[in-house]
Design an enzyme around this catalytic site. Structure first.
Site, PDB file in Angstrom:
ATOM      1  N   LEU A  83       0.867  -1.273  -0.146  1.00 50.70           N
ATOM      2  CA  LEU A  83      -0.101   0.119  -0.016  1.00 50.70           C
ATOM      3  C   LEU A  83       0.793   1.230   0.097  1.00 50.70           C
ATOM      4  CD1 LEU A  83      -2.518  -1.023   2.577  1.00 50.70           C
ATOM      5  CD2 LEU A  83      -2.445  -1.533   0.328  1.00 50.70           C
ATOM      6  N   ALA A  84       2.179   1.007   0.206  1.00 54.38           N
ATOM      7  CA  ALA A  84       2.975   2.298   0.255  1.00 54.38           C
ATOM      8  C   ALA A  84       2.866   3.203  -0.973  1.00 54.38           C
ATOM      9  CB  ALA A  84       4.488   1.999   0.878  1.00 54.38           C
ATOM     10  N   GLN A  86       3.557   7.340  -2.538  1.00 53.36           N
ATOM     11  CA  GLN A  86       3.420   8.943  -2.689  1.00 53.36           C
ATOM     12  C   GLN A  86       1.975   8.943  -3.393  1.00 53.36           C
ATOM     13  OE1 GLN A  86       2.363  11.920  -2.561  1.00 53.36           O
ATOM     14  NE2 GLN A  86       2.949  12.209  -4.688  1.00 53.36           N
ATOM     15  N   THR A 128      -5.328   1.848  -8.878  1.00 54.99           N
ATOM     16  CA  THR A 128      -6.037   2.906  -8.705  1.00 54.99           C
ATOM     17  C   THR A 128      -6.996   3.320  -9.958  1.00 54.99           C
ATOM     18  OG1 THR A 128      -5.856   5.352  -8.415  1.00 54.99           O
ATOM     19  CG2 THR A 128      -3.995   4.203  -9.178  1.00 54.99           C
ATOM     20  N   GLU A 130      -7.220   6.137 -11.064  1.00 48.37           N
ATOM     21  CA  GLU A 130      -6.472   7.189 -11.605  1.00 48.37           C
ATOM     22  C   GLU A 130      -5.639   6.902 -13.070  1.00 48.37           C
ATOM     23  OE1 GLU A 130      -5.594  10.588 -11.254  1.00 48.37           O
ATOM     24  OE2 GLU A 130      -7.347  10.707 -10.060  1.00 48.37           O
ATOM     25  N   TYR A 153       1.662  10.672 -10.772  1.00 46.32           N
ATOM     26  CA  TYR A 153       1.139   9.552 -10.016  1.00 46.32           C
ATOM     27  C   TYR A 153       0.502   8.278 -10.592  1.00 46.32           C
ATOM     28  CZ  TYR A 153      -2.004   7.136  -6.738  1.00 46.32           C
ATOM     29  OH  TYR A 153      -2.988   6.244  -6.040  1.00 46.32           O
ATOM     30  N   HIS A 183     -11.589   6.290  -1.534  1.00 45.50           N
ATOM     31  CA  HIS A 183     -12.171   5.654  -0.477  1.00 45.50           C
ATOM     32  C   HIS A 183     -11.721   6.615   0.813  1.00 45.50           C
ATOM     33  CE1 HIS A 183      -8.965   2.910  -1.634  1.00 45.50           C
ATOM     34  NE2 HIS A 183      -8.771   3.107  -0.522  1.00 45.50           N
TER      35      HIS A 183
HETATM   36  P1  NAP Z   1      -1.853   7.292   2.486  1.00 45.71           P
HETATM   37  O1  NAP Z   1      -2.778   7.247   3.751  1.00 45.71           O
HETATM   38  O2  NAP Z   1      -1.279   8.443   1.832  1.00 45.71           O
HETATM   39  O3  NAP Z   1      -0.573   6.193   2.992  1.00 45.71           O
HETATM   40  C1  NAP Z   1       0.374   5.963   2.386  1.00 45.71           C
HETATM   41  C2  NAP Z   1       1.238   5.018   3.103  1.00 45.71           C
HETATM   42  O4  NAP Z   1       2.762   5.021   2.400  1.00 45.71           O
HETATM   43  C3  NAP Z   1       1.807   5.679   4.325  1.00 45.71           C
HETATM   44  O5  NAP Z   1       1.914   4.782   5.456  1.00 45.71           O
HETATM   45  C4  NAP Z   1       3.089   6.299   3.935  1.00 45.71           C
HETATM   46  O6  NAP Z   1       4.053   6.620   5.056  1.00 45.71           O
HETATM   47  C5  NAP Z   1       3.708   5.051   3.191  1.00 45.71           C
HETATM   48  N1  NAP Z   1       5.004   5.493   2.403  1.00 45.71           N
HETATM   49  C6  NAP Z   1       4.931   6.678   1.612  1.00 45.71           C
HETATM   50  N2  NAP Z   1       6.177   6.662   0.807  1.00 45.71           N
HETATM   51  C7  NAP Z   1       6.636   5.546   1.413  1.00 45.71           C
HETATM   52  C8  NAP Z   1       8.048   4.977   1.273  1.00 45.71           C
HETATM   53  N3  NAP Z   1       8.761   5.592   0.478  1.00 45.71           N
HETATM   54  N4  NAP Z   1       8.554   3.752   1.728  1.00 45.71           N
HETATM   55  C9  NAP Z   1       7.459   3.030   2.570  1.00 45.71           C
HETATM   56  N5  NAP Z   1       6.496   3.694   2.959  1.00 45.71           N
HETATM   57  C10 NAP Z   1       5.972   4.685   2.249  1.00 45.71           C
HETATM   58  O7  NAP Z   1      -2.681   6.485   1.385  1.00 45.71           O
HETATM   59  P2  NAP Z   1      -3.930   5.498   1.394  1.00 45.71           P
HETATM   60  O8  NAP Z   1      -5.070   6.418   1.190  1.00 45.71           O
HETATM   61  O9  NAP Z   1      -3.922   4.649   2.754  1.00 45.71           O
HETATM   62  O10 NAP Z   1      -3.727   4.773   0.247  1.00 45.71           O
HETATM   63  C11 NAP Z   1      -3.195   3.389   0.126  1.00 45.71           C
HETATM   64  C12 NAP Z   1      -2.607   2.840  -1.148  1.00 45.71           C
HETATM   65  O11 NAP Z   1      -3.814   2.797  -2.065  1.00 45.71           O
HETATM   66  C13 NAP Z   1      -1.623   3.878  -1.944  1.00 45.71           C
HETATM   67  O12 NAP Z   1      -0.945   3.212  -2.601  1.00 45.71           O
HETATM   68  C14 NAP Z   1      -2.541   4.635  -2.778  1.00 45.71           C
HETATM   69  O13 NAP Z   1      -1.861   5.043  -3.994  1.00 45.71           O
HETATM   70  C15 NAP Z   1      -3.681   3.616  -3.229  1.00 45.71           C
HETATM   71  N6  NAP Z   1      -4.966   4.132  -3.555  1.00 45.71           N
HETATM   72  C16 NAP Z   1      -5.814   4.939  -2.742  1.00 45.71           C
HETATM   73  C17 NAP Z   1      -6.885   5.199  -2.948  1.00 45.71           C
HETATM   74  C18 NAP Z   1      -7.722   6.001  -1.946  1.00 45.71           C
HETATM   75  O14 NAP Z   1      -8.703   6.608  -2.309  1.00 45.71           O
HETATM   76  N7  NAP Z   1      -7.335   6.057  -0.567  1.00 45.71           N
HETATM   77  C19 NAP Z   1      -7.667   4.592  -4.005  1.00 45.71           C
HETATM   78  C20 NAP Z   1      -6.741   4.051  -4.899  1.00 45.71           C
HETATM   79  C21 NAP Z   1      -5.403   3.615  -4.604  1.00 45.71           C
HETATM   80  P3  NAP Z   1       3.818   7.882   5.926  1.00 45.71           P
HETATM   81  O15 NAP Z   1       2.911   7.817   7.041  1.00 45.71           O
HETATM   82  O16 NAP Z   1       5.523   7.918   6.597  1.00 45.71           O
HETATM   83  O17 NAP Z   1       3.758   8.994   5.202  1.00 45.71           O
HETATM   84  O1  G4F Z   2      -9.154  14.094  -2.888  1.00 43.89           O
HETATM   85  P1  G4F Z   2      -8.156  14.177  -3.792  1.00 43.89           P
HETATM   86  O2  G4F Z   2      -6.831  14.879  -3.876  1.00 43.89           O
HETATM   87  O3  G4F Z   2      -7.999  12.594  -4.654  1.00 43.89           O
HETATM   88  P2  G4F Z   2      -7.564  12.268  -5.961  1.00 43.89           P
HETATM   89  O4  G4F Z   2      -6.922  13.081  -6.562  1.00 43.89           O
HETATM   90  O5  G4F Z   2      -8.872  11.757  -6.511  1.00 43.89           O
HETATM   91  O6  G4F Z   2      -6.717  10.855  -5.561  1.00 43.89           O
HETATM   92  C1  G4F Z   2      -7.259  10.089  -4.529  1.00 43.89           C
HETATM   93  O7  G4F Z   2      -7.939   8.915  -5.314  1.00 43.89           O
HETATM   94  C2  G4F Z   2      -7.139   8.090  -6.180  1.00 43.89           C
HETATM   95  C3  G4F Z   2      -8.201   6.945  -6.704  1.00 43.89           C
HETATM   96  O8  G4F Z   2      -8.866   7.576  -7.617  1.00 43.89           O
HETATM   97  C4  G4F Z   2      -5.850   7.481  -5.586  1.00 43.89           C
HETATM   98  F1  G4F Z   2      -5.305   6.878  -6.360  1.00 43.89           F
HETATM   99  C5  G4F Z   2      -5.127   8.547  -4.778  1.00 43.89           C
HETATM  100  O9  G4F Z   2      -3.949   7.768  -4.297  1.00 43.89           O
HETATM  101  C6  G4F Z   2      -5.832   9.371  -4.049  1.00 43.89           C
HETATM  102  O10 G4F Z   2      -6.164   8.654  -2.688  1.00 43.89           O
HETATM  103  O11 G4F Z   2      -8.908  14.918  -5.087  1.00 43.89           O
HETATM  104  C7  G4F Z   2     -10.093  14.728  -5.378  1.00 43.89           C
HETATM  105  C8  G4F Z   2     -10.716  15.685  -6.366  1.00 43.89           C
HETATM  106  C9  G4F Z   2      -9.712  16.097  -7.500  1.00 43.89           C
HETATM  107  O12 G4F Z   2     -10.405  16.129  -8.862  1.00 43.89           O
HETATM  108  C10 G4F Z   2      -9.216  17.359  -7.173  1.00 43.89           C
HETATM  109  O13 G4F Z   2      -8.612  18.442  -8.514  1.00 43.89           O
HETATM  110  O14 G4F Z   2     -10.885  16.872  -5.782  1.00 43.89           O
HETATM  111  C11 G4F Z   2     -10.342  17.913  -6.514  1.00 43.89           C
HETATM  112  N1  G4F Z   2      -9.954  18.976  -5.457  1.00 43.89           N
HETATM  113  C12 G4F Z   2     -10.733  20.294  -5.742  1.00 43.89           C
HETATM  114  N2  G4F Z   2     -10.283  21.130  -4.538  1.00 43.89           N
HETATM  115  C13 G4F Z   2      -9.310  18.989  -4.588  1.00 43.89           C
HETATM  116  C14 G4F Z   2      -9.348  20.296  -3.994  1.00 43.89           C
HETATM  117  N3  G4F Z   2      -8.350  18.168  -4.248  1.00 43.89           N
HETATM  118  C15 G4F Z   2      -7.539  18.406  -3.010  1.00 43.89           C
HETATM  119  N4  G4F Z   2      -6.701  17.462  -2.723  1.00 43.89           N
HETATM  120  N5  G4F Z   2      -7.387  19.635  -2.572  1.00 43.89           N
HETATM  121  C16 G4F Z   2      -8.447  20.556  -2.704  1.00 43.89           C
HETATM  122  O15 G4F Z   2      -8.409  21.740  -2.376  1.00 43.89           O
END
Ligand code: NAP
Ligand code: G4F
Length: 348
Positions: A83-84, A86, A128, A130, A153, A183
């Site tokens: 899950l790690a 950026q 993702t 994305e 990304y 999520h």
């Molecule tokens: P998050 O809250 O940003 O967590 C990211 C995790 O990765 C944190 O534990 C972070 O550590 C760690 N990390 C970052 N860089 C690292 C590195 N170089 N080495 C080891 N660990 C590292 O993200 P999340 O929302 O839980 O998402 C989990 C995964 O699902 C990510 O890969 C994200 O891209 C993917 N994803 C998320 C969503 C979503 O909507 N949440 C949707 C699709 C895919 P720190 O705590 O030190 O920052």
């Molecule tokens: O919350 P966001 O930054 O999430 P985004 O870009 O959808 O990415 C998240 O979901 C992805 C899955 O689709 C993951 F892969 C990714 O790791 C992450 O968890 O932005 C959501 C939307 C974007 O369209 C952005 O342009 O909200 C729009 N937005 C509008 N105002 C904003 C803002 N986003 C952020 N972060 N901050 C704002 O002020």
């Protein structure tokens, strides 16, 4: 006697990592989490687990192959949840090289270490929505929708997606891509839009913040509840065959609408006026401007519309999300009204 299974989670300190650790511990796994070194502790989301004997963390970093290799030798996990990342799309435009190191090569390093060590384990990669790029004409997006990534990304994650498929096909690894749509939860990072909104609305209610500045209000996302989604990760690794599956609710909501839902929770009806950067949201009762647009949050290229077609995953995993976006906004807002930071007990 059945042997205890050990699962390794990269990104355990993140939103999903913390929920997944709780889920796996509840299922009787030993959980080993990889934590990267930061200038301060980042364990807020897992502090409540740190005293458990079945939960262990080690320093490691997905840009450091040697740490990954050593940990795999030491831990010998039967399941790896990678899950790690950026994980901030907007930030990836500012640190594209680092984002690729972590989001693309990090996955390759893990896959290659598994292969070299001939480790008998199952591998989950946090892919993702994305990858789809959010072109309105492709929505809703399924496993067969073409990928058109629109950020550093997403491009890094596309490399990871194909690396998983390649290692699966070339070396027979049980490796799967969970193509998850957005999520969220009370544990969501504060610079993602839902948490930014729910926290701001709570502060506006409490009188500690005046207004909220957002970027693209028209963007649409398919928002589900992270606590539920981690079960789909686990289910993917329980399948006899590895797979790549789209997980989401199937419902899309704009940033503007999510903002309205949060304000409604504190009894405020927003009225919108103006267009583009001049658009504002006012309190219908008082006329006070509570929301405005700040171009600093615009992205060079945007994924406009992400909406899942999750039918294949629903059928294969026999799993569906339960929390709709209105309920999600409500639980995030209620948490933020009661807590200034992450902490426990939370939304349960
Ligand atoms: P998050 O809250 O940003 O967590 C990211 C995790 O990765 C944190 O534990 C972070 O550590 C760690 N990390 C970052 N860089 C690292 C590195 N170089 N080495 C080891 N660990 C590292 O993200 P999340 O929302 O839980 O998402 C989990 C995964 O699902 C990510 O890969 C994200 O891209 C993917 N994803 C998320 C969503 C979503 O909507 N949440 C949707 C699709 C895919 P720190 O705590 O030190 O920052
Ligand atoms: O919350 P966001 O930054 O999430 P985004 O870009 O959808 O990415 C998240 O979901 C992805 C899955 O689709 C993951 F892969 C990714 O790791 C992450 O968890 O932005 C959501 C939307 C974007 O369209 C952005 O342009 O909200 C729009 N937005 C509008 N105002 C904003 C803002 N986003 C952020 N972060 N901050 C704002 O002020």
């Amino acid at each position: 006697m059945t042997k205890t299974k050990t699962a390794l989670i990269t990104g355990v300190t993140g939103q999903d990592g913390s929920y997944l650790a709780e889920l796996l511990l509840g299922k009787g796994y030993h959980v080993h989490g990889i934590v990267r070194r930061n200038s301060d502790f980042t364990s807020k989301r897992i502090d409540h687990l740190l005293t458990r004997p079945d939960f262990v963390t080690s320093y490691g970093d997905v840009v450091d192959s040697s740490s990954l290799h050593s940990l795999l030798v030491e831990v010998k996990p039967v399941e790896i949840y990678h899950l790690a990342a950026q994980s901030h799309v907007g930030v990836s435009f500012q640190i594209p090289d680092y984002s690729a190191q972590v989001n693309a090569l990090g996955t390759l390093r893990l896959l290659n270490a598994i292969k070299e060590l001939k480790l008998d384990c199952r591998f989950y990669q946090a892919s993702t929505s994305e990858l789809f790029g959010g072109l309105p004409e492709t929505a809703p997006q399924s496993e067969s929708t073409p990928f058109t990534p629109r950020s550093p990304y997403a491009i890094g994650k596309l490399f990871s997606y194909w690396s998983v498929r390649n290692y699966r096909e070339a070396y027979g690894l049980h490796a799967s891509n969970g193509i998850f749509f957005n999520h969220e939860s009370p544990r969501r990072g504060k610079n993602f839009v839902t948490k930014k909104i729910s926290q701001a609305v709570a502060r506006i209610k409490q009188g500690t913040q005046d207004n909220l500045r957002l970027g693209n209000l028209d963007a649409e996302r398919d928002w589900g509840y992270a606590r539920e989604y981690v079960e789909a990760m686990w289910l993917m690794l329980q399948q006899p065959q590895p797979n790549d599956l789209v997980v989401g609710t199937g419902v899309r909501t704009s940033v503007r609408r999510f903002t309205e839902l949060c304000f409604a929770e504190i009894g405020i009806v927003l009225e919108w006026s103006g267009k583009g950067v001049s658009e504002v949201g006012r309190d219908k009762k008082t006329g006070k401007t509570l929301v405005s647009v700040d171009p600093v949050y615009f992205r060079a290229t945007e994924a406009d519309l992400l909406q899942a077609d999750p039918r294949r995953a629903n059928e294969k995993l026999k799993w569906k999300p339960k929390t709709d976006v209105a309920k999600l906004a409500q639980l995030m807002l209620r948490y933020d009204l009661a807590h200034e930071d992450y902490g426990f007990p939370d939304e349960a």
